[in-house]
Design a protein around this motif. Structure first.
Motif, PDB file in Angstrom:
ATOM      1  N   VAL A 312      -6.896 -10.365 -17.712  1.00 30.52           N
ATOM      2  CA  VAL A 312      -7.818  -9.371 -19.096  1.00 30.52           C
ATOM      3  C   VAL A 312      -7.335  -9.754 -20.430  1.00 30.52           C
ATOM      4  O   VAL A 312      -6.677  -9.750 -20.914  1.00 30.52           O
ATOM      5  CB  VAL A 312      -7.033  -7.591 -18.650  1.00 30.52           C
ATOM      6  CG1 VAL A 312      -7.962  -6.837 -19.473  1.00 30.52           C
ATOM      7  CG2 VAL A 312      -6.755  -7.396 -17.214  1.00 30.52           C
ATOM      8  N   ASP A 314      -8.542  -9.764 -23.848  1.00 31.60           N
ATOM      9  CA  ASP A 314      -9.287  -8.708 -24.694  1.00 31.60           C
ATOM     10  C   ASP A 314     -10.036  -9.655 -25.830  1.00 31.60           C
ATOM     11  O   ASP A 314      -9.321 -10.179 -26.654  1.00 31.60           O
ATOM     12  CB  ASP A 314      -8.227  -7.686 -25.605  1.00 31.60           C
ATOM     13  CG  ASP A 314      -8.450  -6.921 -26.639  1.00 31.60           C
ATOM     14  OD1 ASP A 314      -9.717  -7.011 -26.986  1.00 31.60           O
ATOM     15  OD2 ASP A 314      -7.907  -5.762 -26.688  1.00 31.60           O
ATOM     16  N   SER A 349     -11.638  -7.731 -22.041  1.00 37.09           N
ATOM     17  CA  SER A 349     -11.936  -6.278 -22.405  1.00 37.09           C
ATOM     18  C   SER A 349     -12.780  -6.206 -23.749  1.00 37.09           C
ATOM     19  O   SER A 349     -11.879  -6.711 -24.106  1.00 37.09           O
ATOM     20  CB  SER A 349     -10.678  -5.797 -22.052  1.00 37.09           C
ATOM     21  OG  SER A 349     -10.477  -4.699 -22.554  1.00 37.09           O
ATOM     22  N   ALA A 353     -15.665  -3.729 -19.261  1.00 35.26           N
ATOM     23  CA  ALA A 353     -14.615  -4.204 -18.725  1.00 35.26           C
ATOM     24  C   ALA A 353     -15.730  -5.665 -17.668  1.00 35.26           C
ATOM     25  O   ALA A 353     -16.067  -5.281 -16.143  1.00 35.26           O
ATOM     26  CB  ALA A 353     -14.000  -3.372 -17.943  1.00 35.26           C
ATOM     27  N   THR A 385     -13.294  -1.313 -27.999  1.00 40.56           N
ATOM     28  CA  THR A 385     -13.114  -1.403 -27.150  1.00 40.56           C
ATOM     29  C   THR A 385     -12.801  -0.330 -26.464  1.00 40.56           C
ATOM     30  O   THR A 385     -12.271   0.988 -26.979  1.00 40.56           O
ATOM     31  CB  THR A 385     -10.815  -1.648 -27.347  1.00 40.56           C
ATOM     32  OG1 THR A 385     -11.374  -2.401 -28.171  1.00 40.56           O
ATOM     33  CG2 THR A 385     -10.928  -1.927 -26.833  1.00 40.56           C
ATOM     34  N   LEU A 387     -10.511   1.021 -23.589  1.00 41.81           N
ATOM     35  CA  LEU A 387      -9.801   0.961 -22.420  1.00 41.81           C
ATOM     36  C   LEU A 387      -9.744   1.642 -21.439  1.00 41.81           C
ATOM     37  O   LEU A 387      -8.966   1.469 -19.927  1.00 41.81           O
ATOM     38  CB  LEU A 387      -8.432   1.809 -22.622  1.00 41.81           C
ATOM     39  CG  LEU A 387      -8.326   0.364 -24.526  1.00 41.81           C
ATOM     40  CD1 LEU A 387      -6.897   0.310 -24.777  1.00 41.81           C
ATOM     41  CD2 LEU A 387      -8.287  -1.295 -23.667  1.00 41.81           C
ATOM     42  N   LEU A 390     -11.890  -0.044 -18.862  1.00 41.56           N
ATOM     43  CA  LEU A 390     -10.554  -1.062 -18.184  1.00 41.56           C
ATOM     44  C   LEU A 390      -9.919  -0.697 -17.522  1.00 41.56           C
ATOM     45  O   LEU A 390     -10.244  -0.973 -16.042  1.00 41.56           O
ATOM     46  CB  LEU A 390      -9.952  -1.651 -19.313  1.00 41.56           C
ATOM     47  CG  LEU A 390      -9.274  -2.789 -18.592  1.00 41.56           C
ATOM     48  CD1 LEU A 390     -10.084  -4.010 -18.171  1.00 41.56           C
ATOM     49  CD2 LEU A 390      -8.037  -2.997 -20.113  1.00 41.56           C
ATOM     50  N   GLU A 393     -12.327  -0.503 -14.103  1.00 41.62           N
ATOM     51  CA  GLU A 393     -12.108  -1.897 -13.992  1.00 41.62           C
ATOM     52  C   GLU A 393     -10.768  -1.931 -12.494  1.00 41.62           C
ATOM     53  O   GLU A 393     -10.865  -2.616 -11.381  1.00 41.62           O
ATOM     54  CB  GLU A 393     -13.131  -2.800 -14.294  1.00 41.62           C
ATOM     55  CG  GLU A 393     -12.932  -4.272 -13.499  1.00 41.62           C
ATOM     56  CD  GLU A 393     -14.134  -3.885 -12.738  1.00 41.62           C
ATOM     57  OE1 GLU A 393     -13.635  -5.032 -12.055  1.00 41.62           O
ATOM     58  OE2 GLU A 393     -14.948  -3.344 -12.631  1.00 41.62           O
ATOM     59  N   TRP A 405      -2.127  -8.421 -19.077  1.00 40.96           N
ATOM     60  CA  TRP A 405      -3.029  -8.037 -20.321  1.00 40.96           C
ATOM     61  C   TRP A 405      -2.775  -8.918 -21.406  1.00 40.96           C
ATOM     62  O   TRP A 405      -1.765  -8.793 -22.296  1.00 40.96           O
ATOM     63  CB  TRP A 405      -2.849  -7.280 -20.381  1.00 40.96           C
ATOM     64  CG  TRP A 405      -4.092  -5.785 -20.578  1.00 40.96           C
ATOM     65  CD1 TRP A 405      -5.230  -6.118 -21.862  1.00 40.96           C
ATOM     66  CD2 TRP A 405      -3.742  -4.438 -21.516  1.00 40.96           C
ATOM     67  NE1 TRP A 405      -5.770  -5.170 -22.305  1.00 40.96           N
ATOM     68  CE2 TRP A 405      -4.835  -3.792 -21.730  1.00 40.96           C
ATOM     69  CE3 TRP A 405      -2.991  -3.494 -20.921  1.00 40.96           C
ATOM     70  CZ2 TRP A 405      -5.356  -2.805 -22.585  1.00 40.96           C
ATOM     71  CZ3 TRP A 405      -2.979  -1.731 -21.202  1.00 40.96           C
ATOM     72  CH2 TRP A 405      -4.391  -1.712 -21.803  1.00 40.96           C
ATOM     73  N   THR A 407      -3.865  -9.438 -25.627  1.00 39.74           N
ATOM     74  CA  THR A 407      -4.295  -7.593 -26.133  1.00 39.74           C
ATOM     75  C   THR A 407      -3.497  -7.151 -27.209  1.00 39.74           C
ATOM     76  O   THR A 407      -2.356  -7.308 -27.968  1.00 39.74           O
ATOM     77  CB  THR A 407      -4.884  -6.396 -25.259  1.00 39.74           C
ATOM     78  OG1 THR A 407      -5.103  -5.844 -25.896  1.00 39.74           O
ATOM     79  CG2 THR A 407      -3.459  -5.558 -24.869  1.00 39.74           C
TER      80      THR A 407
END
Length: 777
Positions: A312, A314, A349, A353, A385, A387, A390, A393, A405, A407
């Motif tokens: 993921v 960001d 992200s 997403a 953003t 979340l 995300l 997903e 991740w 981020t």
């Protein structure tokens, strides 16, 4: 509850976070060495058995022809805690005193108004990591100001590698060259647990070469139990952090114990009912470290199991500049760590997403990895953003999927409440999160909890640091499964009091350290049992634990315990809201052990200027003024409340009324504002709202001076104005900087002794008080 209105106005702007070791002139948003420069800096680091004591002395030079205020902004390591703060004035050292934060701020402003010399040291409001601000006033015209900061840190040991980092490189002001005219650095390390110095990684902004020391490097000593050196030079550019990573020489799972107990030493109880009471403490303190190491069996080839990996990435607006550079470096490293047998995919992200490939997973072949790298490197950052999108997903992915991740974890759209986000991600039980938090302003609590609750791992990277040594540690986390059924227990557990585990993550891996700190109520010999499973095999250990009658060598353990207790109480507040007894205990521990918390600050000033003050909660309205481009404003308050503001067209402001908790004290409280403009761009502003429901108070006296009667009004420090009336005729009363009180004058020929005078006081919150006094002179 009485209705009190406080207003917060600001113009639409980008908020800049603090720097690591940069002084900013008062009234400026950027450091300028042509106005204020650091003429001297001395750093002394002493590390004993994994506990670091760091002293920093700095001298600032004001190059202007008038006095100035300076704000020194810097970031400490994640696990560090302040132990001392002082300023110097005319050769006198003014040591900092721990006070409740709002009281410290208010007294600081009072003292500034009187042109006396205070210094205020506090944790930045709303910050999730150790970002601090030191305000110093005045720095004399063409003169110098000296401050001293001291902090301690129990050093982290990721995968049995001792890590010491001294943040020196500026964070946001990336183009600023932080040059020090005179710089000296002293480093001393002693350890009972031997180090593998031949495998040490050392990063430094100044020239350190142990094998071939320069003329600036002195007193070098390097062995498995000791590292010493001194560096001194002129015109040093602090363009990089100092970092030292050294593996421990440990052969098997072991336990080390440090203790402190001195029944002849007194403690001070700063709780409200026993403020300042001195008493004998019979309890002892201990710090235990479990070093976990199980070597792989010889002759057994480790099988590489294929894995499903979801990266993921960001690419929201908050990940711009140096954060984005670090994110690319980490992501490329993670892609290169994949084996050809693995399957993977990448999710971008932001306010959505989006998968890089529509398939659930794709093959981790070299050609596919290069294609993905090219797409990521050409990626643009996107506003917002979300979340929660995300998380939606991620629900689509099967059991045993690994999520890497990358981020800062800062939500701006959709669900922004940390508690709700923690709950949402904790329900994704089919996933294991390896979180790579980037930046000095990350949502650390939420990210750490997401990693640990999934049996994953959390890594924190500052945007300014050289991440190469930490990337070496990433392989340790990604190449193994965590230990299962980890269990630790003291025999005769009833003699222990307030026992805490210090590590950020509840997940225990092989080659890691588990640290325990607590109190023991009496000396005794007992034992510690440790059990866990690795690759299905069970391991059990028993270690002797000797808790002595007297042990005075490691007094620092008391502060480590106090910090752990404070962190525990802050976590309780985060989960359940503030309670008076929790806040009182935090403040009492903070004062006793000189630890800065969200509720306390260091204030350095002459002792006569530091007075107690009572404060009562209010029920305020938040009003925010922005430019016409803003279409939505949401406020997230320090005590956990999230409120959407309504736009009042007739007033041209955004407004919301909120119920302040009954325990909330008067003073400044942080509020995070999420502003969305017409283009959908989200801007986050960290601001403060002042709550004040206490009407001002005043004492008044009179003095005959010739044909005038001098009125001397000693009013509350937040009094905005005082109106005086004699027989309904007003007269002026104004604050005198010279006398420190408000002064007015009346014509004595018009006044009869014993007559009444009425005073109306108003503070900055528009609380008013009417006082009637008879004149006697």
């Amino acid at each position: 509850m009485r209705q009190i209105v406080w207003t917060l106005f600001f113009l639409f702007s980008i908020f800049l976070f603090g720097e690591a070791g940069v002084i900013v002139p008062g009234g400026y948003s950027y450091p300028d060495k042509n106005i204020l420069e650091t003429s001297e800096m001395r750093v002394d680091v002493e590390i004993i058995n994994n506990h670091a004591n760091v002293k920093i002395m700095q001298i600032y030079h004001n190059k202007r022809d008038f006095q100035m205020e300076g704000e020194y902004l810097f970031t400490m390591p994640d696990h560090a805690m302040i132990s001392n703060f002082a300023i110097w004035e005319d050769g006198e050292r003014l040591k900092g005193v721990i006070l409740e934060k709002q009281k410290a701020r208010r007294i600081y402003e009072e003292i500034k108004a009187k042109m006396v010399d205070p210094g205020l040291f506090e944790k930045k409001d709303g910050e999730t990591i150790n970002k601090f601000s030191v305000r110093v006033f005045p720095i004399p015209a063409n003169g110098y100001k000296r401050i001293e900061i001291q902090y301690t840190e129990l050093l982290p040991t990721p995968f049995l590698k001792m890590a010491y980092i001294l943040p020196l490189k500026p964070l946001i002001f990336k183009d600023y060259r932080n040059e020090i005219e005179n710089f000296s650095f002293s480093f001393s390390l002693k350890t009972d647990v031997p180090l593998d110095v031949d495998s040490m990684d050392l990063l430094s902004p100044f020239d350190i070469n142990f094998k071939n020391p320069s003329e600036y490097l002195k007193n070098v000593k390097l062995n498995e139990n000791e590292i010493n050196f001194k560096f001194q030079s002129r015109d040093v550019n602090l363009g990089e952090d100092f970092a030292l990573y050294t593996p421990y020489k440990i052969e098997k799972t072991s336990f080390s114990l440090l203790t402190y107990r001195d029944t002849n030493k007194t403690r001070i109880d700063y709780s409200p009912d026993n403020n300042g009471k001195v008493y004998q403490d019979k309890n002892g303190f201990f710090l235990g470290n479990i070093f976990v190491l199980e070597k792989d069996k010889e002759g057994v080839e480790k099988k590489i199991e294929p894995k499903n990996v979801l990266i993921v990435f960001d690419n929201s607006l908050s990940m711009k500049w140096l954060k984005l550079v670090r994110a690319h470096e980490i992501t490329n490293y993670l892609l290169d760590s994949l084996n050809p047998e693995d399957k993977f995919n990448v999710i971008f992200s932001n306010n959505r997403a989006e998968k890089i490939d529509n398939a659930l997973f794709i093959d981790a072949s070299p050609s596919e990895i290069e294609k993905v790298k090219a797409k990521i490197n050409s990626l643009l950052i996107t506003n917002g953003t979300d979340l929660s999108k995300l998380a939606d997903e991620l629900k689509k992915y099967p059991v045993n999927t690994r999520v890497y991740w990358v981020t800062d974890g800062m939500p701006t759209i959709g669900e922004i409440d940390d508690k709700n986000l923690e709950s949402i991600f904790s329900k994704l039980k089919n996933l294991t999160f390896f979180v790579f938090g980037i930046g000095s302003d990350i949502n650390k609590k939420m990210l750490t909890k997401t990693a640990s609750s999934s049996s994953g791992y959390f890594f924190h990277f500052y945007e300014t640091e050289n991440i190469a040594p930490k990337l070496k540690l990433v392989d340790q986390a990604l190449s193994q499964k965590p230990l299962s059924n980890f269990f630790k227990k003291f025999d005769k557990n009833d003699i222990f009091h307030m026992l805490y585990t210090l590590d950020d993550s509840s997940t225990v891996f092989n080659k890691s350290r588990v640290s325990l700190v607590g109190q023991y109520i009496k000396p005794i010999n007992t034992k510690l049992s440790v059990e866990y499973q690795k690759d299905g095999e069970k391991f059990s250990y028993e270690f002797p634990v000797n808790l002595p009658e007297k042990s005075i060598e490691n007094e620092f353990i008391k502060r480590v315990w106090a910090k752990a207790r404070i962190d525990f109480l802050l976590a309780q507040i985060s989960e359940s809201g503030e309670k008076t007894e929790w806040i009182n205990e935090i403040i009492a521990l903070s004062k006793e052990y000189t630890i800065v918390t969200p509720y306390t600050s260091f204030l350095a000033a002459p002792r006569s200027m530091i007075r107690p003050r009572s404060i009562i909660p209010g029920d305020p309205v938040l009003r925010v003024k922005t430019d016409d481009n803003i279409v939505s404003v949401t406020a997230k308050f320090q005590f956990g409340l999230v409120k959407k503001l309504e736009y009042l067209k007739e007033k041209g402001v955004w407004e919301t009324r909120f119920l302040a908790p009954t325990y909330l004290k008067d003073g400044e409280h942080s509020v995070k504002l999420y502003l969305i403009d017409r283009n959908g761009q989200t801007i986050i502003e960290n601001k403060s709202i002042r709550i004040d429901s206490t009407p001002p108070k005043m004492g008044v006296s009179y003095k005959l001076e010739g044909n005038k009667i001098k009125v001397i009004a000693d009013a509350s420090s937040d009094t905005r104005r005082i109106l005086g009336y004699y027989k309904n005729i007003p007269f002026s009363i104004k604050y005198s900087n010279k006398e420190g009180v408000s002064i007015g004058y009346m014509d004595s020929s018009m006044i009869t002794e014993g007559d009444s005078v009425k005073f109306i006081l108003e503070d900055f919150a528009h609380n008013t008080t009417t006082v009637e006094e008879r004149i006697f002179f």
